[in-house]
Design a protein around this motif. Structure first.
Motif, PDB file in Angstrom:
ATOM      1  N   ARG A 166      -1.887  13.466  -1.317  1.00 15.05           N
ATOM      2  CA  ARG A 166      -2.898  13.077  -2.304  1.00 15.05           C
ATOM      3  C   ARG A 166      -4.031  12.223  -1.762  1.00 15.05           C
ATOM      4  NH1 ARG A 166       1.916  12.025  -5.993  1.00 15.05           N
ATOM      5  NH2 ARG A 166       2.121  14.002  -7.061  1.00 15.05           N
ATOM      6  N   HIS A 167      -3.842  11.579  -0.631  1.00 15.10           N
ATOM      7  CA  HIS A 167      -4.851  10.667  -0.104  1.00 15.10           C
ATOM      8  C   HIS A 167      -5.468  11.210   1.173  1.00 15.10           C
ATOM      9  CE1 HIS A 167      -2.264   7.326  -2.095  1.00 15.10           C
ATOM     10  NE2 HIS A 167      -3.154   7.779  -2.947  1.00 15.10           N
ATOM     11  N   GLN A 168      -6.714  10.834   1.401  1.00 14.31           N
ATOM     12  CA  GLN A 168      -7.349  11.094   2.693  1.00 14.31           C
ATOM     13  C   GLN A 168      -6.903   9.976   3.628  1.00 14.31           C
ATOM     14  OE1 GLN A 168      -8.996  13.397   3.991  1.00 14.31           O
ATOM     15  NE2 GLN A 168      -9.938  14.595   2.393  1.00 14.31           N
ATOM     16  N   ASP A 207       0.078   8.474   0.898  1.00 15.14           N
ATOM     17  CA  ASP A 207       0.538   9.738   0.328  1.00 15.14           C
ATOM     18  C   ASP A 207      -0.165  10.872   1.062  1.00 15.14           C
ATOM     19  OD1 ASP A 207       0.922  12.063  -1.295  1.00 15.14           O
ATOM     20  OD2 ASP A 207       1.329  10.765  -3.005  1.00 15.14           O
ATOM     21  N   ARG A 214       0.862  -1.185   0.000  1.00 22.36           N
ATOM     22  CA  ARG A 214       0.000   0.000   0.000  1.00 22.36           C
ATOM     23  C   ARG A 214       0.894   1.229   0.000  1.00 22.36           C
ATOM     24  NH1 ARG A 214      -5.086   0.376   2.343  1.00 22.36           N
ATOM     25  NH2 ARG A 214      -4.918   2.368   1.308  1.00 22.36           N
ATOM     26  N   ARG A 262       5.379  10.433   1.637  1.00 23.85           N
ATOM     27  CA  ARG A 262       4.882   9.224   0.985  1.00 23.85           C
ATOM     28  C   ARG A 262       5.580   8.032   1.630  1.00 23.85           C
ATOM     29  NH1 ARG A 262       5.004   9.628  -5.252  1.00 23.85           N
ATOM     30  NH2 ARG A 262       3.300  11.033  -4.796  1.00 23.85           N
TER      31      ARG A 262
END
Length: 120
Positions: free
Chosen positions: A56-58, A53, A50, A74
């Motif tokens: 960019r990610h929740q 980030d 997995r 990241r």
């Protein structure tokens, strides 16, 4: 990569037990147990890497806290798997949010983490 942390899953405590770490900046990472956050549990259950980030990610609170503790923008969560069992996780840290991993690099990382798990 800027850092790598190897942890073993401890089912009894629901934590990742610190095994070893390397960092480009010596002394930056403090070895300690970390609670199992959602993404770590998914890696342990699925035997699939997995990416967390921050930009960019929740992320859930535990994932955000872990990235902050590592100083990561990241983080690649790689399963430490051998003989059909996932023993733990290798967290590969990038403090540059632009770094990505190509498919051939991912294959090499999987091979290296599986060999690490076999040595555990």
């Amino acid at each position: 990569m800027d850092a790598c942390v190897l942890s073993r899953a401890d089912e009894a405590t629901g934590a990742l037990r610190f095994l070893a770490a390397w960092d480009r900046e010596p002394g930056r990472l403090a070895p300690r147990e970390a609670p199992l956050h959602r993404a770590a549990r998914q890696v342990l259950l699925s035997d699939a890497p997995r990416v967390l980030d921050v930009e960019r990610h929740q992320l859930e609170a535990g994932e955000t806290a872990r990235c902050a503790a590592l100083g990561a923008l990241r983080t690649w969560l790689m399963p430490l798997a051998t003989a059909g069992r996932v023993l733990g996780i290798a967290e590969l840290v990038s403090r540059d949010g632009q770094r990505s991993v190509r498919a051939d690099e991912m294959s090499l990382l999987r091979t290296m983490t599986n060999q690490t798990a076999a040595a555990l």
